[in-house]
Design an enzyme around this catalytic site. Structure first.
Site, PDB file in Angstrom:
ATOM      1  CB  SER A   1      57.181  10.030 -10.987  1.00  0.00           C
ATOM      2  OG  SER A   1      57.059  10.394 -12.351  1.00  0.00           O
TER       3      SER A   1
ATOM      4  CG  HIS B   1      59.697   6.441 -11.208  1.00  0.00           C
ATOM      5  ND1 HIS B   1      59.931   5.084 -11.187  1.00  0.00           N
ATOM      6  CD2 HIS B   1      58.726   6.648 -12.127  1.00  0.00           C
ATOM      7  CE1 HIS B   1      59.115   4.489 -12.066  1.00  0.00           C
ATOM      8  NE2 HIS B   1      58.382   5.425 -12.652  1.00  0.00           N
TER       9      HIS B   1
ATOM     10  CG  ASP C   1      57.567   7.860 -15.307  1.00  0.00           C
ATOM     11  OD1 ASP C   1      57.531   6.630 -15.187  1.00  0.00           O
ATOM     12  OD2 ASP C   1      57.205   8.657 -14.420  1.00  0.00           O
TER      13      ASP C   1
ATOM     14  CG  MET D   1      56.264   7.805 -21.144  1.00  0.00           C
ATOM     15  SD  MET D   1      54.658   8.525 -20.781  1.00  0.00           S
ATOM     16  CE  MET D   1      54.653   8.440 -18.976  1.00  0.00           C
TER      17      MET D   1
ATOM     18  CG  HIS E   1      58.528   3.016 -15.679  1.00  0.00           C
ATOM     19  ND1 HIS E   1      57.317   3.525 -15.241  1.00  0.00           N
ATOM     20  CD2 HIS E   1      58.223   1.912 -16.409  1.00  0.00           C
ATOM     21  CE1 HIS E   1      56.334   2.745 -15.684  1.00  0.00           C
ATOM     22  NE2 HIS E   1      56.857   1.774 -16.396  1.00  0.00           N
TER      23      HIS E   1
ATOM     24  CG  MET F   1      56.162   3.215 -19.498  1.00  0.00           C
ATOM     25  SD  MET F   1      55.374   4.589 -18.642  1.00  0.00           S
ATOM     26  CE  MET F   1      56.831   5.413 -17.997  1.00  0.00           C
TER      27      MET F   1
ATOM     28  CG  MET G   1      52.711  -0.232 -14.835  1.00  0.00           C
ATOM     29  SD  MET G   1      53.707   1.151 -14.258  1.00  0.00           S
ATOM     30  CE  MET G   1      52.620   2.543 -14.597  1.00  0.00           C
TER      31      MET G   1
ATOM     32  CG  ASP H   1      54.754   4.249 -11.705  1.00  0.00           C
ATOM     33  OD1 ASP H   1      54.233   5.327 -11.360  1.00  0.00           O
ATOM     34  OD2 ASP H   1      55.495   4.124 -12.704  1.00  0.00           O
TER      35      ASP H   1
HETATM   36  C1  DX5 Z   1      52.907   6.862 -15.698  1.00  0.00           C
HETATM   37  C2  DX5 Z   1      54.214   6.827 -14.967  1.00  0.00           C
HETATM   38  C3  DX5 Z   1      54.156   7.210 -13.537  1.00  0.00           C
HETATM   39  C4  DX5 Z   1      53.562   8.564 -13.247  1.00  0.00           C
HETATM   40  C5  DX5 Z   1      52.866   8.469 -11.921  1.00  0.00           C
HETATM   41  O1  DX5 Z   1      52.961   6.069 -16.835  1.00  0.00           O
HETATM   42  O2  DX5 Z   1      54.804   5.555 -15.027  1.00  0.00           O
HETATM   43  O3  DX5 Z   1      55.442   7.085 -12.946  1.00  0.00           O
HETATM   44  O4  DX5 Z   1      54.485   9.586 -13.179  1.00  0.00           O
HETATM   45  O5  DX5 Z   1      52.228   9.657 -11.695  1.00  0.00           O
HETATM   46  P1  DX5 Z   1      51.210   9.865 -10.495  1.00  0.00           P
HETATM   47  O6  DX5 Z   1      51.948   9.623  -9.213  1.00  0.00           O
HETATM   48  O7  DX5 Z   1      50.793  11.269 -10.674  1.00  0.00           O
HETATM   49  O8  DX5 Z   1      50.088   8.880 -10.687  1.00  0.00           O
HETATM   50 ZN    ZN Z   2      56.699   5.279 -13.916  1.00  0.00          ZN
END
Ligand code: DX5
Ligand code: ZN
Length: 218
Positions: free
Chosen positions: A4, A29, A31, A33, A62, A64, A133, A168
């Site tokens: 990620s 990956h 993310d 948000m 992903h 969010m 998650m 994740d």
């Molecule tokens: C958090 C993300 C993850 C995040 C995971 O909402 O969806 O993908 O980057 O990070 P680590 O591996 O540091 O827990």
């Molecule tokens: Zn993620």
């Protein structure tokens, strides 16, 4: 293994991506948000579009965000390969998955640890991947929540051989085995790869892969 980029050095993103690709990553990956579904803000389609030509890795997006339907076309056009939406905010997951497929992408459904498992179950026949998650979405660097393991096991039982089960959040060499043993086969890791002591991304990815494979075989 899906690094990620949330934990990467964004000032040198192309270099960071090249390094994880070289180090043996399978997916990248990303993310997304929106400051509403989760309190944090990250990247949008413009960044995905810039990432697309600098890597051959599949882009695992992903979302969010509160209204994924409004943005999937933009992410598909930006070069996403897999688009995963949260079941918490989608009333008709079948229609959204179908739209994602029409746009030429694979579809994934996900939920937070306290998310609506029956919504996920309804989506299963229509998606290529389920993401469970293992933290509450929003920030990297959180602790893996072991109470998500029974959910991983349950969801594995619903999936066909071809459907993937991604996890994740808080995945590192000490937690990846339990997730693999429960049935996960795609592992997102931000901190454990991009912030590994010594910065040896290949060693981190190889260790995660070896521990996961051993656990899955046991
Ligand atoms: C958090 C993300 C993850 C995040 C995971 O909402 O969806 O993908 O980057 O990070 P680590 O591996 O540091 O827990
Ligand atoms: Zn993620």
């Amino acid at each position: 293994m899906a690094p990620s980029i949330l934990a990467a050095d964004f000032a040198h993103l192309a270099d960071e991506i090249a390094r994880v690709e070289e180090a043996g990553a399978d997916l990248l990956h990303l993310d997304v948000m929106d400051g509403h579904f989760v309190p944090n803000l990250t990247i949008g389609p413009a960044i995905v579009e810039k990432i697309r030509p600098v890597t051959n890795l599949l882009l695992d997006v992903h979302l969010m965000i509160e209204e994924p339907a409004r943005y999937i076309q933009a992410f598909a056009e930006a070069g996403a390969d897999v688009i995963t939406f949260h079941a918490e905010v989608v009333g008709d997951p079948e229609a959204l998955a179908q739209r994602i497929h029409e746009l030429g992408c694979e579809a994934g459904v996900t939920m937070n640890p306290d998310g609506p498992l029956d919504q996920v179950r309804r989506a299963v026949p229509h998606v290529d991947m389920v993401l469970i998650m293992t933290i509450y979405a929003g920030f990297g660097g959180q602790q893996f929540l072991p109470e998500t393991l029974p959910t991983i096991r349950t969801v594995r039982g619903w999936l066909s051989e071809e459907q993937r089960l991604e996890v994740d959040g808080g995945i590192h060499a000490g937690t990846v085995a339990s997730a693999a043993e429960a049935g996960a086969d795609v592992f997102v890791a931000g901190t454990a790869i991009f912030r590994s002591p010594g910065g040896d991304y290949a060693a981190s990815i190889a260790e995660l892969r070896a521990v996961a494979a051993a656990a899955a075989a046991s």
